[in-house]
Design an enzyme around this catalytic site. Structure first.
Site, PDB file in Angstrom:
ATOM      1  N   GLY A  11       0.597  -1.368   0.075  1.00 37.38           N
ATOM      2  CA  GLY A  11       0.138  -0.126   0.068  1.00 37.38           C
ATOM      3  C   GLY A  11       0.796   1.348  -0.112  1.00 37.38           C
ATOM      4  O   GLY A  11       1.860   1.146  -0.167  1.00 37.38           O
ATOM      5  N   ASP A  52      -2.861 -12.884   3.503  1.00 39.96           N
ATOM      6  CA  ASP A  52      -4.362 -12.350   3.752  1.00 39.96           C
ATOM      7  C   ASP A  52      -4.537 -12.265   5.391  1.00 39.96           C
ATOM      8  O   ASP A  52      -4.655 -13.392   6.112  1.00 39.96           O
ATOM      9  CB  ASP A  52      -5.493 -13.269   3.301  1.00 39.96           C
ATOM     10  CG  ASP A  52      -6.726 -12.673   3.342  1.00 39.96           C
ATOM     11  OD1 ASP A  52      -6.920 -11.764   4.311  1.00 39.96           O
ATOM     12  OD2 ASP A  52      -7.845 -13.501   2.999  1.00 39.96           O
ATOM     13  N   TYR A 142     -14.843   3.559   8.607  1.00 40.36           N
ATOM     14  CA  TYR A 142     -13.609   3.682   8.765  1.00 40.36           C
ATOM     15  C   TYR A 142     -13.298   4.214  10.036  1.00 40.36           C
ATOM     16  O   TYR A 142     -12.434   4.086  10.870  1.00 40.36           O
ATOM     17  CB  TYR A 142     -12.935   4.598   7.623  1.00 40.36           C
ATOM     18  CG  TYR A 142     -11.565   4.982   7.707  1.00 40.36           C
ATOM     19  CD1 TYR A 142     -10.416   3.659   7.586  1.00 40.36           C
ATOM     20  CD2 TYR A 142     -10.971   5.987   7.815  1.00 40.36           C
ATOM     21  CE1 TYR A 142      -9.394   3.718   7.543  1.00 40.36           C
ATOM     22  CE2 TYR A 142      -9.612   6.169   7.602  1.00 40.36           C
ATOM     23  CZ  TYR A 142      -8.601   5.004   7.649  1.00 40.36           C
ATOM     24  OH  TYR A 142      -7.596   5.382   7.571  1.00 40.36           O
TER      25      TYR A 142
END
Ligand code: SER
Length: 316
Positions: A11, A52, A142
């Site tokens: 990311g 994951d 979030y």
């Protein structure tokens, strides 16, 4: 030698964090982990594992075998994407955290870094120079997940002595890896469009001020917090961190100082409501006092660095 695992290494933060940690600790000491099959190009010189974070059994087995000293858990859905997939966002943002906190409670991991966000604040929070301790009523999935996560981090520290450290990141601006799914992403996208087409349509209003930070500062803050002596880290929920606060219009003007023909247009979408619920600017006195935080990049330096380095061919 210290062994480090970065989960969510592909990311926007993870890529640059792994690069910097590898510079400091050696390439083979820093394992990059991400849900993607293939390791991101920038990190190919060192160890990579496909992971994951929701596969609890695998994460537990991997960490119990590899025994990393420090784990940086960055895998998450950001604000805009989380509004589209609320159940999955809650699952991803919370379950991975519990898996890692529990491994630290067992004594397998020595230190955890877990990112929080300005999204923990909400419309009832004082907007300007938002204090460390204040009203927190986030209205996004979030933000709710980050606030809950902060409370759990502090709980694991108080009850079980888990050495977990956290920063409430502002919007992060960088050119190595593109952000994905955040409300502050406009402040990155704008540079690619400015270089490619000379214009950009902002999905936030021109006067939407938000706290932002250049990535180099954010990475340095993260590593400084992780390197700080345990007793200096007095806040175990998450630290406020301030960098640069600006509106889309102010950013456009700063770009025009370098590219005078740059044209900015505004077409707010659903992300405007998210931005409206977040602070304009942040008070980070606690981070300054406890572990000596000081930002380096101002708006001008950030804009010049971004314009010089973004590669508009990545936009395709
Ligand atoms: N940059 C993030 C977002 O916009 C804030 O943490 O979602």
């Amino acid at each position: 030698m210290k062994k480090i695992l970065v989960i969510g290494a592909g990311g926007q933060i993870g890529t640059e964090l792994v690069l910097e940690l590898r510079k400091r600790h050696g390439v083979n000491q820093v394992i990059a982990a991400d849900v993607k099959e293939e390791c991101t190009d920038a990190l190919k010189d060192g160890p990579y594992v496909k992971m994951d974070v929701l596969d609890k059994a695998y994460v537990q087995e991997y960490i119990r075998t590899e025994k990393p000293d420090d784990v940086y858990l960055l895998a998450a859905l950001l604000s805009a994407t989380a509004e589209k997939h609320p159940e999955f966002a809650w699952k991803l943002n919370m379950e991975g955290l519990f898996t890692i906190l529990d491994l630290a409670k067992e004594g397998v991991i020595k230190k955890i870094f877990w990112p929080s966000s300005i999204a923990v604040f909400g419309p009832t929070t004082p907007r300007v120079e938002t204090p460390q301790y204040t009203i927190m009523e986030p209205t996004t999935v979030y933000g709710i997940s980050k606030l809950a996560g902060e409370r759990w981090c502090e709980y694991y520290f108080n009850k079980f002595g888990v050495d977990v450290r956290s920063i409430r990141y502002p919007g992060l601006i960088s050119y190595t890896s593109l952000p994905g799914g955040g409300t502050t992403d406009y402040a990155v996208d704008i540079f690619y469009h400015a270089k490619k087409t000379g214009e950009y349509t902002s999905f936030l209003n021109k006067d939407s001020a938000l706290p932002m930070m250049y990535m180099e500062d954010a990475i340095r803050a993260t590593i400084e917090l992780m390197d700080a002596p345990k007793e200096s880290v007095k806040i175990r929920s998450s630290y406020n961190l301030a960098g640069i606060s600006f509106t889309p219009e102010q950013l456009a003007l700063a770009i025009q100082e370098n590219l005078p023909t740059f044209k900015m247009m505004y077409q707010p979408d659903f992300r405007q409501a998210i931005a409206d619920s977040w602070p304009d600017s942040i008070d980070d006195t606690a981070a300054k006092q406890d572990w000596g935080w000081k930002e380096k990049y101002d708006l001008k330096a950030m804009v010049e660095t971004m314009l010089k380095n973004v590669d508009p061919s990545k936009l395709n």
